[in-house]
Design an enzyme around this catalytic site. Structure first.
Site, PDB file in Angstrom:
ATOM      1  N   LYS A  10      30.185 113.518  26.470  1.00 50.01           N
ATOM      2  CA  LYS A  10      29.293 112.820  25.505  1.00 50.01           C
ATOM      3  C   LYS A  10      29.016 113.873  24.257  1.00 50.01           C
ATOM      4  O   LYS A  10      29.772 114.848  24.279  1.00 50.01           O
ATOM      5  CB  LYS A  10      28.072 112.395  26.349  1.00 50.01           C
ATOM      6  CG  LYS A  10      28.324 111.709  27.497  1.00 50.01           C
ATOM      7  CD  LYS A  10      26.892 111.303  28.074  1.00 50.01           C
ATOM      8  CE  LYS A  10      27.002 110.427  29.286  1.00 50.01           C
ATOM      9  NZ  LYS A  10      25.573 110.120  30.044  1.00 50.01           N
ATOM     10  N   ARG A  92      32.559 112.928  40.582  1.00 46.27           N
ATOM     11  CA  ARG A  92      31.274 112.653  40.483  1.00 46.27           C
ATOM     12  C   ARG A  92      30.292 113.490  40.998  1.00 46.27           C
ATOM     13  O   ARG A  92      29.008 113.669  40.497  1.00 46.27           O
ATOM     14  CB  ARG A  92      31.088 111.197  40.914  1.00 46.27           C
ATOM     15  CG  ARG A  92      29.636 110.282  40.985  1.00 46.27           C
ATOM     16  CD  ARG A  92      29.481 109.836  39.795  1.00 46.27           C
ATOM     17  NE  ARG A  92      28.116 109.238  39.676  1.00 46.27           N
ATOM     18  CZ  ARG A  92      27.571 108.824  38.748  1.00 46.27           C
ATOM     19  NH1 ARG A  92      28.163 108.656  37.589  1.00 46.27           N
ATOM     20  NH2 ARG A  92      26.092 108.392  38.800  1.00 46.27           N
ATOM     21  N   THR A  98      22.154 111.383  37.614  1.00 47.49           N
ATOM     22  CA  THR A  98      22.052 111.357  36.320  1.00 47.49           C
ATOM     23  C   THR A  98      20.955 112.100  35.822  1.00 47.49           C
ATOM     24  O   THR A  98      21.079 112.308  34.222  1.00 47.49           O
ATOM     25  CB  THR A  98      21.100 109.497  36.228  1.00 47.49           C
ATOM     26  OG1 THR A  98      22.411 108.835  36.979  1.00 47.49           O
ATOM     27  CG2 THR A  98      21.259 109.214  34.753  1.00 47.49           C
ATOM     28  N   ARG A 109      25.505 118.826  35.158  1.00 46.05           N
ATOM     29  CA  ARG A 109      24.340 118.191  34.758  1.00 46.05           C
ATOM     30  C   ARG A 109      22.995 119.215  35.021  1.00 46.05           C
ATOM     31  O   ARG A 109      22.070 119.244  34.315  1.00 46.05           O
ATOM     32  CB  ARG A 109      23.770 116.951  35.343  1.00 46.05           C
ATOM     33  CG  ARG A 109      24.731 115.883  34.563  1.00 46.05           C
ATOM     34  CD  ARG A 109      24.953 114.697  35.202  1.00 46.05           C
ATOM     35  NE  ARG A 109      25.456 113.387  34.308  1.00 46.05           N
ATOM     36  CZ  ARG A 109      25.411 112.277  34.835  1.00 46.05           C
ATOM     37  NH1 ARG A 109      25.041 111.918  36.012  1.00 46.05           N
ATOM     38  NH2 ARG A 109      25.960 111.376  33.846  1.00 46.05           N
ATOM     39  N   ASN A 129      22.893 114.372  29.531  1.00 43.75           N
ATOM     40  CA  ASN A 129      23.457 114.669  30.741  1.00 43.75           C
ATOM     41  C   ASN A 129      24.738 115.163  30.439  1.00 43.75           C
ATOM     42  O   ASN A 129      25.494 115.377  31.432  1.00 43.75           O
ATOM     43  CB  ASN A 129      23.106 113.942  31.785  1.00 43.75           C
ATOM     44  CG  ASN A 129      23.603 112.691  31.614  1.00 43.75           C
ATOM     45  OD1 ASN A 129      24.445 112.269  30.923  1.00 43.75           O
ATOM     46  ND2 ASN A 129      23.156 111.530  32.380  1.00 43.75           N
ATOM     47  N   HIS A 132      29.910 111.797  31.322  1.00 42.75           N
ATOM     48  CA  HIS A 132      30.079 110.511  31.972  1.00 42.75           C
ATOM     49  C   HIS A 132      31.234 110.360  32.941  1.00 42.75           C
ATOM     50  O   HIS A 132      32.223 110.888  32.672  1.00 42.75           O
ATOM     51  CB  HIS A 132      30.251 109.168  31.189  1.00 42.75           C
ATOM     52  CG  HIS A 132      30.677 107.972  32.115  1.00 42.75           C
ATOM     53  ND1 HIS A 132      29.792 107.325  32.746  1.00 42.75           N
ATOM     54  CD2 HIS A 132      31.967 107.463  32.331  1.00 42.75           C
ATOM     55  CE1 HIS A 132      30.333 106.098  33.533  1.00 42.75           C
ATOM     56  NE2 HIS A 132      31.591 106.346  33.247  1.00 42.75           N
TER      57      HIS A 132
HETATM   58  N1  UDP Z   1      20.287 106.838  30.766  1.00 40.81           N
HETATM   59  C1  UDP Z   1      18.975 107.210  30.139  1.00 40.81           C
HETATM   60  N2  UDP Z   1      17.884 106.956  30.440  1.00 40.81           N
HETATM   61  C2  UDP Z   1      17.745 106.478  31.716  1.00 40.81           C
HETATM   62  C3  UDP Z   1      18.849 105.870  32.504  1.00 40.81           C
HETATM   63  C4  UDP Z   1      20.212 106.226  31.942  1.00 40.81           C
HETATM   64  O1  UDP Z   1      19.063 107.427  28.828  1.00 40.81           O
HETATM   65  O2  UDP Z   1      16.518 105.786  32.192  1.00 40.81           O
HETATM   66  C5  UDP Z   1      21.481 107.172  30.095  1.00 40.81           C
HETATM   67  C6  UDP Z   1      22.072 108.638  30.769  1.00 40.81           C
HETATM   68  O3  UDP Z   1      22.536 109.289  29.711  1.00 40.81           O
HETATM   69  C7  UDP Z   1      23.055 107.954  31.728  1.00 40.81           C
HETATM   70  C8  UDP Z   1      23.553 107.061  31.118  1.00 40.81           C
HETATM   71  O4  UDP Z   1      22.505 106.177  30.340  1.00 40.81           O
HETATM   72  O5  UDP Z   1      24.164 108.891  31.940  1.00 40.81           O
HETATM   73  C9  UDP Z   1      24.056 105.820  31.914  1.00 40.81           C
HETATM   74  O6  UDP Z   1      23.222 105.567  33.241  1.00 40.81           O
HETATM   75  P1  UDP Z   1      23.485 105.421  34.578  1.00 40.81           P
HETATM   76  O7  UDP Z   1      22.372 105.105  35.496  1.00 40.81           O
HETATM   77  O8  UDP Z   1      24.744 104.616  34.747  1.00 40.81           O
HETATM   78  O9  UDP Z   1      23.827 107.006  35.095  1.00 40.81           O
HETATM   79  P2  UDP Z   1      25.283 107.645  35.052  1.00 40.81           P
HETATM   80  O10 UDP Z   1      26.240 106.711  36.056  1.00 40.81           O
HETATM   81  O11 UDP Z   1      25.691 108.217  34.108  1.00 40.81           O
HETATM   82  O12 UDP Z   1      24.687 108.701  36.241  1.00 40.81           O
HETATM   83 MG    MG Z   2      26.467 104.888  35.896  1.00 39.34          MG
END
Ligand code: UDP
Ligand code: MG
Length: 155
Positions: A10, A92, A98, A109, A129, A132
């Site tokens: 990112k 992952r 997240t 992360r 974080n 992706h």
């Molecule tokens: N995100 C955020 N706030 C939230 C949830 C998600 O800023 O409350 C952002 C964060 O950068 C995250 C991305 O949106 O990595 C995608 O969200 P997801 O829940 O799919 O998390 P990931 O799969 O990346 O762990």
């Molecule tokens: Mg996701």
């Protein structure tokens, strides 16, 4: 099983110039980069990625979706497809979860960020974080063709 997974470094990773360190962690595990590019992600691509596939707007609220999409568009990203044994779950696991605050020591992360949902929501920030990574087989199968054409894969 040999699998392919999508990893996107990112904007925060690119800005901090730690892309090389992060890529080397995947290489150290044995994963092969079979497609890779620096790119500017479009709003349309990000809508498909985060909502059609990831259901972020549905799971969270509009502000979170808008912030995530705009932060992902504000700077180039480095997208790649990694291939080798159990790529989806293993990659992952190295990235997840997240929220950096809740991540286990040793994960990317945790090692590179500190953000919590509470702080992000209270200050209208996205959850910084760094990376992706596809979360499931279904996600990987949908995400990879969204980000890469067949012609972009090495033979
Ligand atoms: N995100 C955020 N706030 C939230 C949830 C998600 O800023 O409350 C952002 C964060 O950068 C995250 C991305 O949106 O990595 C995608 O969200 P997801 O829940 O799919 O998390 P990931 O799969 O990346 O762990
Ligand atoms: Mg996701």
């Amino acid at each position: 099983m040999i699998q392919r997974t999508l990893v996107v470094l990112k904007p925060d990773t690119i800005q901090r110039k730690v892309a090389g360190e992060i890529i080397s962690r995947f290489e150290r595990l044995g994963y092969t980069i079979i497609a890779a590019k620096m790119m500017n992600a479009s709003e349309e691509l990000l809508f498909k990625h985060y909502e059609w596939i990831g259901a972020l707007l549905t799971r969270k609220w509009q502000k979170v979706f808008d912030l995530t999409s705009s932060m992902m568009r504000g700077w180039p990203v480095f997208a790649m497809v990694l291939e080798w044994i159990e790529a989806i779950d293993v990659v992952r696991k190295v990235v997840w979860p997240t929220e950096p605050k809740s991540a286990a020591p040793g994960t990317i992360r945790w090692d590179y960020a500190t953000m919590s949902y509470g702080y992000a929501d209270a200050n209208a920030l996205w959850v910084v974080n760094l990376v992706h990574a596809s979360a499931t087989v279904e996600e990987a199968e949908q995400e990879i063709p969204l980000w890469f054409n067949e012609s972009e894969f090495v033979k």
